[in-house]
Design an enzyme around this catalytic site. Structure first.
Site, PDB file in Angstrom:
ATOM      1  CG  HIS A  17      -1.836   1.071   1.394  1.00 16.18           C
ATOM      2  ND1 HIS A  17      -1.784   1.986   2.428  1.00 16.18           N
ATOM      3  CD2 HIS A  17      -2.897   1.441   0.627  1.00 16.18           C
ATOM      4  CE1 HIS A  17      -2.776   2.844   2.306  1.00 16.18           C
ATOM      5  NE2 HIS A  17      -3.462   2.541   1.225  1.00 16.18           N
ATOM      6  NE  ARG A  18      -1.959   5.733   0.966  1.00 17.03           N
ATOM      7  CZ  ARG A  18      -2.539   6.401   1.952  1.00 17.03           C
ATOM      8  NH1 ARG A  18      -1.831   7.257   2.654  1.00 17.03           N
ATOM      9  NH2 ARG A  18      -3.825   6.261   2.217  1.00 17.03           N
ATOM     10  CD  GLU A  69      -2.902   1.543  -3.148  1.00 15.46           C
ATOM     11  OE1 GLU A  69      -4.036   1.996  -3.355  1.00 15.46           O
ATOM     12  OE2 GLU A  69      -2.002   2.204  -2.574  1.00 15.46           O
ATOM     13  CG  ASP A  72      -3.771   6.346  -3.848  1.00 11.51           C
ATOM     14  OD1 ASP A  72      -4.826   5.709  -3.790  1.00 11.51           O
ATOM     15  OD2 ASP A  72      -2.887   6.275  -2.973  1.00 11.51           O
ATOM     16  CG  HIS A 123      -3.830   8.769  -0.303  1.00  9.37           C
ATOM     17  ND1 HIS A 123      -4.399   9.568   0.684  1.00  9.37           N
ATOM     18  CD2 HIS A 123      -4.660   7.705  -0.441  1.00  9.37           C
ATOM     19  CE1 HIS A 123      -5.506   8.989   1.116  1.00  9.37           C
ATOM     20  NE2 HIS A 123      -5.691   7.865   0.453  1.00  9.37           N
ATOM     21  CD  GLU A 173      -8.088   4.721  -4.503  1.00 10.24           C
ATOM     22  OE1 GLU A 173      -7.264   4.222  -3.709  1.00 10.24           O
ATOM     23  OE2 GLU A 173      -9.098   5.352  -4.148  1.00 10.24           O
ATOM     24  CE  LYS A 179      -7.081   7.973  -2.974  1.00  6.90           C
ATOM     25  NZ  LYS A 179      -7.969   7.117  -2.139  1.00  6.90           N
ATOM     26  CD  GLN A 213      -6.620   0.619  -5.732  1.00  7.23           C
ATOM     27  OE1 GLN A 213      -7.308   0.359  -4.761  1.00  7.23           O
ATOM     28  NE2 GLN A 213      -5.328   0.909  -5.647  1.00  7.23           N
ATOM     29  CG  ASP A 235       0.543   1.342   5.454  1.00  3.73           C
ATOM     30  OD1 ASP A 235       0.047   1.363   4.309  1.00  3.73           O
ATOM     31  OD2 ASP A 235       0.069   2.013   6.410  1.00  3.73           O
TER      32      ASP A 235
HETATM   33  O1  G3P Z   1      -6.923   1.520  -2.542  1.00  2.00           O
HETATM   34  C1  G3P Z   1      -7.233   0.738  -1.436  1.00  2.00           C
HETATM   35  C2  G3P Z   1      -6.996   1.614  -0.304  1.00  2.00           C
HETATM   36  O2  G3P Z   1      -5.749   2.171  -0.562  1.00  2.00           O
HETATM   37  C3  G3P Z   1      -8.076   2.657  -0.273  1.00  2.00           C
HETATM   38  O3  G3P Z   1      -7.787   3.573   0.643  1.00  2.00           O
HETATM   39  O4  G3P Z   1      -7.380   5.883   1.163  1.00  2.00           O
HETATM   40  O5  G3P Z   1      -5.485   4.296   1.176  1.00  2.00           O
HETATM   41  O6  G3P Z   1      -6.473   5.007  -0.960  1.00  2.00           O
HETATM   42  P1  G3P Z   1      -6.718   4.730   0.473  1.00  2.00           P
HETATM   43 CA    CA Z   2      -5.411   3.668  -2.627  1.00  5.36          CA
END
Ligand code: G3P
Ligand code: CA
Length: 311
Positions: free
Chosen positions: A45-46, A72, A74, A87, A154, A156, A186, A301
């Site tokens: 994630h990120r 992952e 955004d 993000h 994503e 965003k 996503q 993370d």
């Molecule tokens: O994309 C899945 C998750 O990352 C969604 O939440 O706010 O971290 O983008 P966020």
């Molecule tokens: Ca995300």
């Protein structure tokens, strides 16, 4: 789990360049990617954002080095139409600037320091190498890892980023990411996913959902954008409506420490052809609990913690 329509379409040779009947035994890269979604996926994630400033090259380098299944990220648009990996809607939290990201040109964003905030917030993980980290473009990420990584992208805040889907699909096509089974797109916004599908029907899509108590009646759960009913009321038809365009679902599992879905939600989604990925799980105990539910992947993370469990 049911066969996703995209896999069936590939097998039937409906995609340009898809395998002919003589080569059906060998999966195309896109077909293989969709098959892999049925197994467990580690989604960084990120990037390795528990260890390095989120969405920076340092965070993606670490996650890639560890062997996470997906990086992952955004994406958003700069004022001059460039795709950046970022993000928040504003630059305040993760840079030394302030204001809306869409108000700045790429050159202006590149002049910011996106790393020092992390050192200040995480003294135990601070590294002088993070100082001055630049906001990344999607192109830079693709140029660095190419087809040697998979990307979970994503769209965003699509309403704040008009033209985002067009710019994204063009970049994916230019880098031959789709047919090589390298990307998932996503979004929480169904409309954004449908736009991506309209631009290129082969992009595998993930519908994000967020369950929380209704403002009118806190005993009742609602989905943020209304894309599904509450988990307790969800039917096979609701999941099938999503499976019409998406290859999977990404969801929260708790709201303020209380579960909003259960293992039955996971199996029902899977029975309707939708692998389920849960965001964002950082504690080992919770990773183990959800592995026990049979989820198809976790956003974290700390991909290192999750990979350790997988060993
Ligand atoms: O994309 C899945 C998750 O990352 C969604 O939440 O706010 O971290 O983008 P966020
Ligand atoms: Ca995300």
């Amino acid at each position: 789990m049911q066969r996703h329509p995209l896999i069936a379409a590939v097998s039937l040779g409906l995609f340009a360049g898809a395998a002919t009947s003589t080569a059906l035994a060998e999966a195309t890269p896109l077909e293989q990617q969709l098959k892999d979604l049925e197994s467990f996926q580690v989604i960084a994630h990120r990037g390795a954002s528990g260890h390095a400033p989120e969405s920076t090259m340092a965070a993606y380098e670490l996650a890639h080095e560890w062997g996470a299944d997906y990086l992952e990220l955004d994406v958003q648009l700069t004022s001059d139409g460039k795709l950046v990996v970022f993000h928040d809607d504003t630059i305040d939290r993760t840079s030394d600037g302030e204001g809306n990201i869409n108000d700045y040109t790429l050159e202006e964003l590149k002049a910011l320091d996106s790393g020092t905030w992390f050192n200040e917030a995480n003294a135990d993980k601070a590294d002088t190498a993070f100082e001055g980290a630049q906001i990344l473009t999607l192109e830079e990420l693709f140029e660095r890892f190419g087809h040697d990584a998979r990307y979970y992208i994503e769209t965003k805040s699509p309403l704040l980023n008009p033209g985002l889907e067009e710019a994204l699909v063009e970049t994916l096509e230019n880098h031959e990411m789709i047919e090589n089974g390298r990307v998932l797109v996503q979004s929480f916004e169904q409309g954004s996913l449908l736009k991506v599908r309209e631009l290129n029907e082969h992009v595998p899509l993930i519908q994000l959902v967020w369950y929380s108590p209704s403002e009118e009646d806190s005993d009742r759960l609602v989905e943020w954008t209304g894309v599904t009913p509450a988990p307790a009321e969800i039917t096979d038809e609701d999941f099938q409506a999503i499976a019409e365009y998406a290859a999977g679902i990404g969801t929260n599992v708790t709201y303020k420490g209380e579960d909003v879905i259960d293992a039955g939600f996971i199996s029902q989604a899977q029975e309707n052809g939708l692998p389920v990925h849960i965001y964002t799980i950082n504690e080992t105990d919770e990773m183990q609990r959800l592995r026990g539910w049979g989820v198809n992947g976790l956003f974290t993370d700390y991909a290192d913690r999750l990979l350790e469990l997988e060993d």
